[in-house]
Design a protein around this motif. Structure first.
Motif, mmCIF file in Angstrom:
data_model
loop_
_atom_site.group_PDB
_atom_site.id
_atom_site.type_symbol
_atom_site.label_atom_id
_atom_site.label_comp_id
_atom_site.label_asym_id
_atom_site.label_seq_id
_atom_site.Cartn_x
_atom_site.Cartn_y
_atom_site.Cartn_z
ATOM 1 N N ASP A 152 -24.635 5.434 -6.088
ATOM 2 C CA ASP A 152 -24.419 5.566 -7.530
ATOM 3 C C ASP A 152 -22.950 5.607 -7.922
ATOM 4 O O ASP A 152 -22.546 4.966 -8.887
ATOM 5 C CB ASP A 152 -25.126 6.812 -8.056
ATOM 6 C CG ASP A 152 -26.646 6.679 -7.997
ATOM 7 O OD1 ASP A 152 -27.126 5.528 -7.939
ATOM 8 O OD2 ASP A 152 -27.330 7.703 -7.997
ATOM 9 N N PHE A 153 -22.129 6.338 -7.193
ATOM 10 C CA PHE A 153 -20.729 6.480 -7.589
ATOM 11 C C PHE A 153 -19.771 5.776 -6.623
ATOM 12 O O PHE A 153 -18.591 5.678 -6.903
ATOM 13 C CB PHE A 153 -20.339 7.963 -7.671
ATOM 14 C CG PHE A 153 -21.284 8.805 -8.475
ATOM 15 C CD1 PHE A 153 -21.560 8.488 -9.790
ATOM 16 C CD2 PHE A 153 -21.906 9.902 -7.908
ATOM 17 C CE1 PHE A 153 -22.449 9.252 -10.534
ATOM 18 C CE2 PHE A 153 -22.785 10.683 -8.639
ATOM 19 C CZ PHE A 153 -23.066 10.350 -9.960
ATOM 20 N N PRO A 186 -14.227 12.984 -7.445
ATOM 21 C CA PRO A 186 -13.387 12.551 -6.330
ATOM 22 C C PRO A 186 -13.852 11.219 -5.737
ATOM 23 O O PRO A 186 -15.053 10.936 -5.703
ATOM 24 C CB PRO A 186 -13.552 13.683 -5.303
ATOM 25 C CG PRO A 186 -13.992 14.869 -6.089
ATOM 26 C CD PRO A 186 -14.815 14.317 -7.205
ATOM 27 N N VAL A 187 -12.901 10.408 -5.285
ATOM 28 C CA VAL A 187 -13.273 9.170 -4.609
ATOM 29 C C VAL A 187 -13.929 9.483 -3.274
ATOM 30 O O VAL A 187 -14.646 8.656 -2.714
ATOM 31 C CB VAL A 187 -12.048 8.261 -4.388
ATOM 32 C CG1 VAL A 187 -11.456 7.826 -5.712
ATOM 33 C CG2 VAL A 187 -10.990 8.951 -3.536
ATOM 34 N N ALA A 188 -13.672 10.697 -2.770
ATOM 35 C CA ALA A 188 -14.251 11.089 -1.487
ATOM 36 C C ALA A 188 -14.338 12.607 -1.425
ATOM 37 O O ALA A 188 -13.515 13.319 -1.995
ATOM 38 C CB ALA A 188 -13.401 10.564 -0.332
ATOM 39 N N ILE A 189 -15.353 13.076 -0.719
ATOM 40 C CA ILE A 189 -15.489 14.512 -0.502
ATOM 41 C C ILE A 189 -15.998 14.736 0.919
ATOM 42 O O ILE A 189 -16.895 14.029 1.391
ATOM 43 C CB ILE A 189 -16.429 15.159 -1.542
ATOM 44 C CG1 ILE A 189 -16.455 16.684 -1.365
ATOM 45 C CG2 ILE A 189 -17.833 14.560 -1.490
ATOM 46 C CD1 ILE A 189 -17.063 17.416 -2.545
ATOM 47 N N GLY A 190 -15.362 15.681 1.618
ATOM 48 C CA GLY A 190 -15.754 15.972 2.989
ATOM 49 C C GLY A 190 -16.074 17.442 3.168
ATOM 50 O O GLY A 190 -15.548 18.300 2.446
ATOM 51 N N PHE A 191 -16.924 17.733 4.138
ATOM 52 C CA PHE A 191 -17.336 19.105 4.426
ATOM 53 C C PHE A 191 -17.070 19.396 5.895
ATOM 54 O O PHE A 191 -17.487 18.633 6.775
ATOM 55 C CB PHE A 191 -18.817 19.289 4.106
ATOM 56 C CG PHE A 191 -19.174 18.963 2.682
ATOM 57 C CD1 PHE A 191 -19.060 19.930 1.689
ATOM 58 C CD2 PHE A 191 -19.614 17.689 2.334
ATOM 59 C CE1 PHE A 191 -19.381 19.626 0.374
ATOM 60 C CE2 PHE A 191 -19.934 17.375 1.023
ATOM 61 C CZ PHE A 191 -19.820 18.347 0.034
ATOM 62 N N THR A 230 -21.685 15.262 -8.490
ATOM 63 C CA THR A 230 -20.763 15.412 -9.618
ATOM 64 C C THR A 230 -19.734 14.294 -9.568
ATOM 65 O O THR A 230 -18.944 14.231 -8.631
ATOM 66 C CB THR A 230 -20.037 16.765 -9.556
ATOM 67 O OG1 THR A 230 -21.013 17.815 -9.570
ATOM 68 C CG2 THR A 230 -19.095 16.931 -10.740
ATOM 69 N N PRO A 231 -19.759 13.373 -10.548
ATOM 70 C CA PRO A 231 -18.780 12.283 -10.525
ATOM 71 C C PRO A 231 -17.362 12.843 -10.517
ATOM 72 O O PRO A 231 -17.063 13.822 -11.190
ATOM 73 C CB PRO A 231 -19.067 11.526 -11.826
ATOM 74 C CG PRO A 231 -20.458 11.900 -12.202
ATOM 75 C CD PRO A 231 -20.634 13.317 -11.729
ATOM 76 N N ARG A 256 -9.831 12.497 -9.381
ATOM 77 C CA ARG A 256 -10.146 11.486 -8.381
ATOM 78 C C ARG A 256 -9.618 11.810 -6.989
ATOM 79 O O ARG A 256 -9.971 11.142 -6.027
ATOM 80 C CB ARG A 256 -9.583 10.130 -8.822
ATOM 81 C CG ARG A 256 -10.141 9.643 -10.142
ATOM 82 C CD ARG A 256 -11.610 9.315 -10.019
ATOM 83 N NE ARG A 256 -11.843 8.091 -9.243
ATOM 84 C CZ ARG A 256 -13.012 7.762 -8.711
ATOM 85 N NH1 ARG A 256 -14.049 8.568 -8.823
ATOM 86 N NH2 ARG A 256 -13.146 6.633 -8.042
ATOM 87 N N THR A 257 -8.770 12.809 -6.839
ATOM 88 C CA THR A 257 -8.185 13.143 -5.547
ATOM 89 C C THR A 257 -9.261 13.505 -4.523
ATOM 90 O O THR A 257 -10.147 14.298 -4.818
ATOM 91 C CB THR A 257 -7.206 14.330 -5.688
ATOM 92 O OG1 THR A 257 -6.188 13.994 -6.631
ATOM 93 C CG2 THR A 257 -6.548 14.673 -4.360
ATOM 94 N N PRO A 258 -9.212 12.933 -3.313
ATOM 95 C CA PRO A 258 -10.178 13.312 -2.273
ATOM 96 C C PRO A 258 -10.174 14.819 -2.046
ATOM 97 O O PRO A 258 -9.138 15.470 -2.111
ATOM 98 C CB PRO A 258 -9.663 12.554 -1.040
ATOM 99 C CG PRO A 258 -8.973 11.360 -1.602
ATOM 100 C CD PRO A 258 -8.316 11.851 -2.861
#
Length: 254
Positions: A140-141, A84-89, A81-82, A5-7
């Motif tokens: 969705d997530f 991380p609570v957050a994902i950044g690019f 892909t379920p 779950r880690t961002p």
């Protein structure tokens, strides 16, 4: 929070990963590098609860980490892909003058990945890239998804242009590094490509610090790079939203 779950923050290359990690640490966030092809593990003496954000690079097919094209190609799979609570690019705009995409085309390439038919968003994605970085949420997530285009979401350029903005304005040493780099290219046959001019200037400037070739950790610790520069504050504000959803001033959706 567990490792699952880690961002997570995905950046282009080695310069980006170390800059981002040490800027975030200096700004009060515990950022941890996830090395390619290594089993994730928390820092020594820490748990995943202590880690605010994992920072990593994409892996190319030849197992060499990094690269804008690979980062772009990975976006669709990563956000579906379920986990991380957050994902950044974080990617460079680059410059059309040197064969790069530039800001407009870079956002279009990202947006093409974000708007594929099997991805649903809480809000419509903007056509024009937001000046404070893209901040969106999947239906969705509920995953927060962010995009930052170096140097400042408004201009063509690279992470080196962002780093330049962290140097005290009017630095004579930086100006000398610029002049010396240009002379080295024009008069002494320096071999760096024109597109890498800013990178060459940065390396010359770092070579002349109290610790030649100073690393970003020391540069932020000693104030050679300013973590409280306006550009740094803006970037950290975007990461803060990514980590905990904190609201910020301004309209970030359009």
């Amino acid at each position: 929070m567990s490792i699952i779950r880690t961002p997570h923050l995905i950046v282009e290359g080695g310069t980006d990963i170390h800059l981002v990690v040490h800027l975030l640490k200096k700004s009060g966030f515990f950022a941890h590098i996830q090395q390619p092809q290594q089993r994730p593990k928390p820092p020594k003496g820490k748990t995943w609860e202590d880690v605010d954000v994992l920072v990593s690079q994409p892996e190319n097919d030849d197992s060499i980490a990094g690269g804008k094209n690979k980062l772009l190609a990975d976006i669709h799979e990563r956000i579906l892909t379920p986990g991380p609570v957050a994902i950044g690019f974080v990617l460079d705009a680059d410059s059309p003058d040197f064969g790069g995409m530039g800001l407009v085309r870079s956002w279009q390439a990202v947006r093409d990945q974000l708007t594929k038919s099997d991805i649903r968003w809480v809000d419509t994605l903007p056509a024009v890239f937001p000046s404070q970085g893209f901040r969106g949420q999947l239906e969705d997530f509920g995953t927060r998804v962010g995009v930052w285009i170096m140097p400042d979401n408004e201009q063509d350029g690279t992470v080196e242009h962002f780093i330049e903005s962290l140097i005290a304005p009017g630095s004579q040493l930086w100006e000398h590094a610029e002049q010396s780099t240009d002379v080295a290219k024009a008069e002494f046959g320096a071999l760096f490509a024109d597109k890498d001019r800013k990178k060459a200037i940065l390396q010359a400037w770092l070579a002349w610090q109290v610790t030649p070739g100073m690393r970003f950790e020391e540069a932020f610790r000693t104030g050679v790079l300013k973590h409280d520069a306006s550009s740094a504050i803006q970037f950290v504000d975007w990461v803060r939203w990514l980590i905990d959803g904190s609201p910020s001033e301004g309209d970030f959706s359009s």
